[in-house]
Design an enzyme around this catalytic site. Sequence first.
Site, PDB file in Angstrom:
ATOM      1  N   HIS A   1       0.517  -2.850  -7.486  1.00  0.00           N
ATOM      2  CA  HIS A   1       0.908  -1.904  -6.438  1.00  0.00           C
ATOM      3  C   HIS A   1       1.087  -2.626  -5.103  1.00  0.00           C
ATOM      4  O   HIS A   1       1.975  -2.294  -4.331  1.00  0.00           O
ATOM      5  CB  HIS A   1      -0.152  -0.793  -6.318  1.00  0.00           C
ATOM      6  CG  HIS A   1       0.187   0.261  -5.321  1.00  0.00           C
ATOM      7  ND1 HIS A   1       1.253   1.120  -5.486  1.00  0.00           N
ATOM      8  CD2 HIS A   1      -0.384   0.601  -4.148  1.00  0.00           C
ATOM      9  CE1 HIS A   1       1.314   1.936  -4.465  1.00  0.00           C
ATOM     10  NE2 HIS A   1       0.344   1.649  -3.626  1.00  0.00           N
TER      11      HIS A   1
ATOM     12  N   THR B   1      -4.134  -4.437  -8.736  1.00  0.00           N
ATOM     13  CA  THR B   1      -2.926  -4.101  -9.490  1.00  0.00           C
ATOM     14  C   THR B   1      -1.681  -4.625  -8.776  1.00  0.00           C
ATOM     15  O   THR B   1      -1.751  -5.121  -7.654  1.00  0.00           O
ATOM     16  CB  THR B   1      -2.793  -2.574  -9.650  1.00  0.00           C
ATOM     17  OG1 THR B   1      -2.530  -1.995  -8.365  1.00  0.00           O
ATOM     18  CG2 THR B   1      -4.061  -1.974 -10.245  1.00  0.00           C
TER      19      THR B   1
ATOM     20  N   ILE C   1      -3.617  -4.684   1.855  1.00  0.00           N
ATOM     21  CA  ILE C   1      -4.558  -5.692   1.353  1.00  0.00           C
ATOM     22  C   ILE C   1      -4.438  -5.725  -0.167  1.00  0.00           C
ATOM     23  O   ILE C   1      -4.485  -4.684  -0.828  1.00  0.00           O
ATOM     24  CB  ILE C   1      -6.007  -5.365   1.773  1.00  0.00           C
ATOM     25  CG1 ILE C   1      -6.111  -5.307   3.308  1.00  0.00           C
ATOM     26  CG2 ILE C   1      -6.972  -6.406   1.201  1.00  0.00           C
ATOM     27  CD1 ILE C   1      -7.474  -4.843   3.833  1.00  0.00           C
TER      28      ILE C   1
ATOM     29  N   ASN D   1       8.359  -5.834  12.966  1.00  0.00           N
ATOM     30  CA  ASN D   1       7.551  -5.583  11.772  1.00  0.00           C
ATOM     31  C   ASN D   1       6.155  -6.163  11.945  1.00  0.00           C
ATOM     32  O   ASN D   1       5.970  -7.380  11.919  1.00  0.00           O
ATOM     33  CB  ASN D   1       8.226  -6.184  10.539  1.00  0.00           C
ATOM     34  CG  ASN D   1       7.480  -5.875   9.260  1.00  0.00           C
ATOM     35  OD1 ASN D   1       6.392  -5.309   9.269  1.00  0.00           O
ATOM     36  ND2 ASN D   1       8.071  -6.257   8.143  1.00  0.00           N
TER      37      ASN D   1
ATOM     38  N   ALA E   1       1.974   2.569   4.273  1.00  0.00           N
ATOM     39  CA  ALA E   1       3.045   1.638   4.642  1.00  0.00           C
ATOM     40  C   ALA E   1       4.397   2.045   4.062  1.00  0.00           C
ATOM     41  O   ALA E   1       5.430   1.793   4.676  1.00  0.00           O
ATOM     42  CB  ALA E   1       2.687   0.222   4.192  1.00  0.00           C
TER      43      ALA E   1
ATOM     44  N   CYS F   1      -1.283  -2.104   7.339  1.00  0.00           N
ATOM     45  CA  CYS F   1      -1.965  -3.201   6.654  1.00  0.00           C
ATOM     46  C   CYS F   1      -1.980  -2.928   5.157  1.00  0.00           C
ATOM     47  O   CYS F   1      -2.344  -1.826   4.717  1.00  0.00           O
ATOM     48  CB  CYS F   1      -3.394  -3.314   7.179  1.00  0.00           C
ATOM     49  SG  CYS F   1      -4.339  -4.624   6.387  1.00  0.00           S
TER      50      CYS F   1
ATOM     51  N   TYR G   1      -4.260   3.700   7.543  1.00  0.00           N
ATOM     52  CA  TYR G   1      -5.000   3.645   6.277  1.00  0.00           C
ATOM     53  C   TYR G   1      -6.291   2.852   6.453  1.00  0.00           C
ATOM     54  O   TYR G   1      -7.346   3.266   5.994  1.00  0.00           O
ATOM     55  CB  TYR G   1      -4.101   3.034   5.199  1.00  0.00           C
ATOM     56  CG  TYR G   1      -4.652   3.161   3.802  1.00  0.00           C
ATOM     57  CD1 TYR G   1      -4.489   4.342   3.088  1.00  0.00           C
ATOM     58  CD2 TYR G   1      -5.309   2.098   3.196  1.00  0.00           C
ATOM     59  CE1 TYR G   1      -4.991   4.460   1.799  1.00  0.00           C
ATOM     60  CE2 TYR G   1      -5.810   2.205   1.914  1.00  0.00           C
ATOM     61  CZ  TYR G   1      -5.657   3.391   1.220  1.00  0.00           C
ATOM     62  OH  TYR G   1      -6.154   3.506  -0.058  1.00  0.00           O
TER      63      TYR G   1
ATOM     64  N   ARG H   1      -5.717 -11.230  12.038  1.00  0.00           N
ATOM     65  CA  ARG H   1      -4.321 -11.034  12.420  1.00  0.00           C
ATOM     66  C   ARG H   1      -4.135  -9.837  13.351  1.00  0.00           C
ATOM     67  O   ARG H   1      -3.263  -9.843  14.212  1.00  0.00           O
ATOM     68  CB  ARG H   1      -3.458 -10.878  11.164  1.00  0.00           C
ATOM     69  CG  ARG H   1      -3.243 -12.216  10.469  1.00  0.00           C
ATOM     70  CD  ARG H   1      -2.752 -12.050   9.030  1.00  0.00           C
ATOM     71  NE  ARG H   1      -2.463 -13.330   8.417  1.00  0.00           N
ATOM     72  CZ  ARG H   1      -3.372 -14.200   8.006  1.00  0.00           C
ATOM     73  NH1 ARG H   1      -4.654 -13.944   8.152  1.00  0.00           N
ATOM     74  NH2 ARG H   1      -3.015 -15.350   7.453  1.00  0.00           N
TER      75      ARG H   1
END
Length: 178
Positions: A91, A89, A85, A115, A59, A83, A28, A129
């Site tokens: 979500h 909202t 971010i 993971n 994800a 990822c 994504y 990261r």
Amino acid sequence: MATAEQHHIMDTPAFDKPVKLAIVVSPYYKDIADNLIAGAKAEAEKAGATVEIINVPGALEIPPAIRIAFRQSNFDGFVALGCIIRGETTHYDTVCNDSSHGLMLLGLQGANIGNGILTVETRKQAEVRADPKDQNKGGGAAAAALHLIALQRKYGAPNSGVGFLPRSNDDDESFQIA
């Protein structure tokens, strides 16, 4: 800041038999996913593992894709990469919680999963990261899967004969205890 913290990193496990990993990734945020993949592939290479990349849209699709591969193929372990971010909202919370929960359930069913789905507040946090030269969370996820594979191989000895044996023609009883 997290970069100032000290963490113990376990040595990469050694294997006497080949290891096959599936890296299941949501591209994504493609640049972040590519860095996560690079770190995971480098860690797998250190252990002599072969890797297959499986791309999924987001994800939330990572746990179902791992379940399909776990049930229907011959992978020794899985590396979940993606990822999430935070946006405007709730979500974000749903995706973080459901993807993590799905992976944990699969792990408890015996899938060896590392993971590496990043859950961050900002793109900058994700970049740090994901960077193989910085926090290398992709490499860390691959290492986690490899350690679980090693643990499973250590304790996954052939059945020791505990349980029930089917009835043979010579038996008077309908079953016998092994």
